[in-house]
Scaffold this active site. Structure first.
Site, PDB file in Angstrom:
ATOM      1  N   GLU A 168       0.789  -1.219   0.000  1.00 46.60           N
ATOM      2  CA  GLU A 168       0.000   0.000   0.000  1.00 46.60           C
ATOM      3  C   GLU A 168       0.834   1.288   0.000  1.00 46.60           C
ATOM      4  OE1 GLU A 168      -4.001  -1.690   2.233  1.00 46.60           O
ATOM      5  OE2 GLU A 168      -2.681  -0.347   3.349  1.00 46.60           O
ATOM      6  N   GLU A 356      -5.736  -8.335   0.957  1.00 45.34           N
ATOM      7  CA  GLU A 356      -6.305  -7.982   2.267  1.00 45.34           C
ATOM      8  C   GLU A 356      -7.791  -7.702   2.103  1.00 45.34           C
ATOM      9  OE1 GLU A 356      -4.530  -4.826   4.518  1.00 45.34           O
ATOM     10  OE2 GLU A 356      -2.483  -5.578   4.232  1.00 45.34           O
TER      11      GLU A 356
END
Length: 446
Positions: A168, A356
């Site tokens: 991320e 995720e």
């Protein structure tokens, strides 16, 4: 629930995720250097309840227990990250043998239990020694990161087949180098723009470094993403949503695909030209074997004159009279379908994994049981949308729940619980939640 595991195909990859800072503890044990989070947690009013990750879920000492629980839950793949400063205490230079030995033991124990390790190389824990030299703002991070990648891949290439370069990058550059709410706590465009560009370059540098050492390795990276919708049908709100979508969903993938930065939506990105060196346009381009997308919710966006650069604001879920998690994230299962569809449309994307997806709720243990029905319902509803997306996409190849255990949730400290395993932070006792047993039953379907 009107679907089962087999509906996703026999080659679909199922797993669970975790990260080093959030779970390991042992923050200065056996030669580990300090990371930016070791310093950040000491700053005033940065972490809820003054929590810190120094012990966290104690994965460092209890990794065998946790891997045994992964085995008990029937989860075949475990995604976790390596701590850069545990392996290279100063970020570069001398390697810490005890750090490498720890990860060898974790990986070996996974393999002994028929669990495949999926390794994330960078999950936000830059060595503090490198931050003191400018961190991600300093272009030298390209060299530092390449050295770190080479050390890791050389050490573990005979045991690890799947690597993820960055976790991320929009979050660690935006929260850490623009808003200052995550480590290292820097603020402003003067920090964000160079950190962003260097992270984009490192995505490709990491990929190339891994492939040079192990051409057969499957190499990807992961992107945070949220489905963005306008608060109203007004032109101003629609344009605001367009800008926010570019910022949080397009900013890091498009330059890696050779599409450049999304300056069409975000004119302030033109400031990056100051940091672009000759050949950067080709250097940042990379064809990953797969990408990981990490989705939890959607964001509803309205125009705002008070927000610089993007003139947009997010309307919190709790003000919109919708069902939301403890993080104030709306439960909106269709978001994950929309994001899979969005990334699937990029021609340069070969494969997509959900690396995720999960939810935080205020769990508690009662008579040895954590009855987290809300999390089970969340996972069921999102998986239904994942299956819907897979039926229309040959690129979708895997799904990982976040997270294995409750852990240190950055600025939220220990308040937020995402785990399929409950952690009693006083005793470090593990209790598999009902969601963990549900996942076991789901994965055991025949």
């Amino acid at each position: 629930m009107n679907y089962k595991k087999e509906d996703f195909g026999e080659d679909f990859i199922w797993g669970i995720s975790a990260s080093a800072v959030q779970t390991e503890g042992a923050h200065d044990h056996l030669g580990k250097g300090l990371s930016i989070w070791d310093e950040f947690v000491t700053k005033k009013n940065k972490i809820l309840n003054k929590d810190n990750h120094y012990v966290a879920a104690d994965f460092y000492n209890q990794y065998k227990t946790d891997i045994d629980l992964i085995k008990q839950m029937g989860i075949p793949n475990f995604r976790f990250s390596l701590s850069w400063s545990r392996i290279l205490p100063n970020g570069i230079g001398e390697v810490n043998p005890a750090g490498l030995d720890f990860y060898h033991k974790v990986i070996d124990y996974c393999l002994e239990n028929d669990i495949q390790p999926f390794i994330t190389l960078y999950h936000w824990d830059l060595p503090l020694a490198l931050e003191k030299k400018g961190g991600w703002v300093n272009r030298e991070v390209l060299t530092w990161f390449e050295e770190y990648v080479k050390v890791c891949v050389t050490a573990f290439k005979d045991k690890v087949t799947h690597w993820m370069v960055l976790n991320e990058p929009m979050v660690f550059t935006g929260a850490g180098y623009f808003l200052g709410v995550h480590a290292p706590g820097k603020k402003g465009l003067k920090n964000f723009i160079p950190a962003m560009h260097h992270a984009v370059l490192c995505q490709a540098i990491g990929y190339n470094a891994i492939k040079l050492i192990d051409a057969k390795a499957q190499v990807g990276t992961t992107f945070s993403c949220s489905y963005v919708t306008p608060h109203s049908s007004s032109i101003r709100d629609k344009k605001a949503a367009f800008r926010v979508d570019a910022l949080i969903n397009r900013l890091f993938i498009e330059p890696s695909l050779g599409l450049g930065y999304p300056e069409d939506a975000l004119p302030f990105l033109k400031k990056v030209k100051k940091y672009i060196m000759p050949n950067d346009d080709s250097l940042m381009k990379v064809t990953f074997d797969f990408i990981g997308i990490q989705n939890y919710t959607r964001e509803v966006v309205a125009y705002s004159i008070f927000t610089p650069f993007i003139n947009a604001k997010i309307i919190p879920a709790d003000t919109r009279k919708v069902f939301y998690t403890a993080m104030d994230w709306e439960v909106y299962p269709e978001a994950i379908f929309e994001m899979i569809t969005k990334y699937d449309a990029y021609e340069g994307v070969k494969k997509i994994m959900i690396t995720e997806n999960g939810a935080s709720f205020p769990d508690e243990v009662l008579d040895g049981v954590v009855a987290d029905d809300k999390r089970i319902n969340y996972l069921k509803s999102y998986l239904k949308q994942v299956l819907k997306a897979k039926s229309g996409s040959a690129k979708l190849s895997g799904y990982f729940v976040w997270s294995l255990t409750d852990n240190f949730e950055w600025g939220e400290g220990f308040k937020q619980r995402f785990g399929l395993i409950h952690i009693d932070y006083e005793t470090k006792k593990r209790t598999v939640k009902n969601s963990g047993w549900w996942y076991k039953d789901f994965l055991g379907d025949k």
